[in-house]
Design a protein around this motif. Structure first.
Motif, short mmCIF file in Angstrom:
data_model
loop_
_atom_site.label_atom_id
_atom_site.label_comp_id
_atom_site.label_asym_id
_atom_site.label_seq_id
_atom_site.Cartn_x
_atom_site.Cartn_y
_atom_site.Cartn_z
N GLY A 91 57.01 -30.51 10.66
CA GLY A 91 55.74 -31.11 11.03
C GLY A 91 55.71 -31.77 12.38
O GLY A 91 54.96 -32.73 12.57
N GLU A 92 56.50 -31.28 13.31
CA GLU A 92 56.47 -31.88 14.66
C GLU A 92 55.07 -31.81 15.25
O GLU A 92 54.59 -32.75 15.85
N ARG A 93 54.45 -30.67 15.07
CA ARG A 93 53.11 -30.52 15.65
C ARG A 93 52.11 -31.45 14.99
O ARG A 93 51.26 -32.04 15.67
N LEU A 94 52.21 -31.58 13.69
CA LEU A 94 51.29 -32.49 13.01
C LEU A 94 51.51 -33.92 13.50
O LEU A 94 50.57 -34.67 13.71
#
Lengths: 346, 204
Positions: B100-103
């Motif tokens: 979930g880096e992008r989140l």
């Protein structure tokens, strides 16, 4: 699941509409893809059975605190002998006992009163709820450093009235008819607040009078039945270790008892300690060039996929899969770098 | 790499008896991403923490898909998991996976004033912060997630009857707190609702 009102409840910092309006479509999709590309050990196509009852999720991957350091100790494998020794039994429950020794071991010394809810056992702050079926009393324990703030806060509620609580001059505040709270001065590292809706003022004071400090055994024995009690701990461990391959000389007294958790959490403690002991042996054997011992340890870890307690826990949470992933790394000859953290034995 | 059905995500159609785990998870995710993110944002100290709660909770659901109950209880199951993830965050435990880096990034960008918002709300929720932890959770789940006592009982693992008693009492207590205009002075520092978990993490 419909919105209901709670009267004077403050609005949330975010409403569902606020959240839905956030520009997260790509992040949402990316996370979904990440998750679904994560391997699972059970990828059968069996539809999930309908829950027979609302299920509590006990998935917690336990990461041990410093207090729960597991120490590999050699000693006789006495755990297979029913009964064990009293001294070792004491060791097994030593953490829980120490936690209880540090806790405000309060009980209501009156017929029908029992602890119905525990929050924060072993923590600097927590809450016990006592009930006799028709009345409830909350006993909060809080860090001493917060005493002034809480006292000042309650002093805004009403003028304080001196009362005695557990043998110490304390201060009672009145929220309203039938709702009273009493703050007891700091003792050791904590202070107590006792709040109850147990009737009128005289009834509240009567219950306060029935509060007593107890010894460790009495207090632990009064905990709700679903928690693993120290006296039952050895028997519980023996049961959990059935079908579990343990290292030579494994001593169950090395199993830390971080808290009086439920069976899932306690099973994680038990299996984590065994697994860490195997990993330690594998690591030592590998460094020593003892292939036979290393292979034996790796095989023992692989056998964890059939350990009955882990199969039981696998229906409730994620801990077994963590252990099995680590076992697979060992089997592949790779040192599982963060295994102590992952298994809760650091 | 296996992906969920995008149409299921967009449509939000929930079919708990879907024969394919991928589809079932896709439906679960699509139907609950927003509510779960809301749950996390309302409680987490930072947007990144909220993103982590969502990622970890859905990861558990993916791995334990067979144990996720059908119907509306699925969301309660997710709340129960998220509650434990939050508790772990507050205890300062480390993440096991780093999804979930992008989140994390996009959410932090989408709510740059998260900390300020919580601080501002902290003034409004001072009364709530004075309550005990369990009373507060019962009230929050009722008002913020719209759960009824049976549902709250599932999330908190308490008897439904005990939740009803709690709720009634907590409402009365909150009403009294709100009727008592004490201003910010009355705020009890260190309460989970109004103090940043990261601070507790550092001190633990």
């Amino acid at each position: 699941m419909t919105k209901s009102t709670t009267g004077p409840m403050p609005e949330p910092p975010y409403t569902d509409d606020d959240v839905m309006a956030l520009p997260l479509d790509r992040a949402r999709q990316e996370l979904l893809e990440e998750i679904m590309s994560t391997p699972t050990l059970h990828t059968d196509n069996t539809p999930a059975p309908p829950a027979d009852k609302p299920r509590r999720t006990r998935w917690l991957v336990i990461v041990a605190s410093a207090a729960a350091a597991a120490v590999v100790v050699t000693g006789p494998v006495w755990w297979a002998q029913r009964g064990g020794s009293e001294s070792t039994t004491g060791n097994v429950s030593s953490w829980a006992v120490r936690a209880a020794e540090d806790a405000p071991r309060v009980l209501v010394d009156a017929p029908g009163w029992e602890i119905t809810y525990v929050y924060g056992f072993g923590s600097p702050e927590g809450e016990l709820t006592f009930s006799n079926g028709s009345q409830e009393l909350d006993v909060h324990w809080r860090s001493a450093e917060n005493y002034d703030r809480y006292f000042r806060d309650r002093a805004h509620v009403s003028t304080g009235t001196p009362v005695e609580l557990l043998g110490k001059p304390s201060t009672m505040f009145t929220y309203g008819e039938g709702d009273y709270t009493t703050i007891r001065p700091v003792e050791g590292d904590s202070f107590l607040e006792v709040r109850g809706g147990v009737g009128d003022r005289s009834q509240y004071l009567a219950v306060l009078d029935q509060l007593v400090f107890t010894d460790v055994d009495t207090w632990l024995a009064a905990m709700p039945p679903e928690v693993v009690m120290p006296a039952e701990r050895v028997e519980t461990i023996q049961g959990m270790l059935e079908g579990v391959r343990t290292p030579p000389g494994f001593d169950i007294s090395t199993i830390p008892a971080e808290d009086l958790g439920d069976r899932y959490h306690f099973g994680a403690r038990v299996t984590g300690t065994v697994a860490c002991a195997w990993i330690e042996r594998w690591h030592q054997a590998t460094r020593a060039g003892d292939d036979a011992a290393a292979n034996a340890a790796a095989a023992a870890l692989q056998s964890s996929k059939q350990w009955p307690i882990l199969l039981e826990m696998d229906r409730q949470g994620d801990y077994p899969e963590v252990l099995w992933e680590i076992a697979d790394k060992v089997q592949a000859g790779r040192f599982p770098v963060a295994y102590k953290q992952g298994l809760g034995c650091d | 790499m296996r992906y969920g059905s995008e149409s299921a995500l967009l449509g939000g159609h929930v079919s708990d008896t879907s024969s394919a785990p991928d589809d079932r998870f896709g439906n679960l995710y699509g139907a609950n991403f927003g509510p779960l993110l809301g749950y996390a944002l309302r409680r987490a100290a930072t947007a990144e923490d909220a993103a982590d709660v969502v990622s970890e909770t859905f990861l558990v659901a993916w791995r334990r898909l067979a144990d996720v109950p059908a119907g509306s209880d699925a969301r309660l199951w997710l709340y129960g998991v998220a509650r434990r993830v939050l508790a772990n965050q507050r205890r300062g435990t480390e993440r096991r996976d780093r999804l979930g880096e992008r989140l994390r990034h996009d959410l932090a960008a989408a709510v740059p004033d998260h900390a300020d918002l919580l601080t501002a709300r902290a003034d409004l929720t001072t009364a709530l912060a004075r309550l005990g932890v369990v009373d507060r959770e019962v009230l929050q789940l009722t008002a913020w997630e719209g759960l009824d006592p049976r549902e709250i009982a599932t999330v908190l693992d308490m008897p439904a009857g005990a939740v009803r008693t709690r709720l009634s009492r907590a409402r009365a207590r909150l009403r009294r707190e709100l009727g008592d205009d004490r201003g910010v002075d009355g705020h009890v520092a260190g309460d989970p609702l109004t103090s940043a978990p990261r601070n507790r993490r550092e001190s633990s």
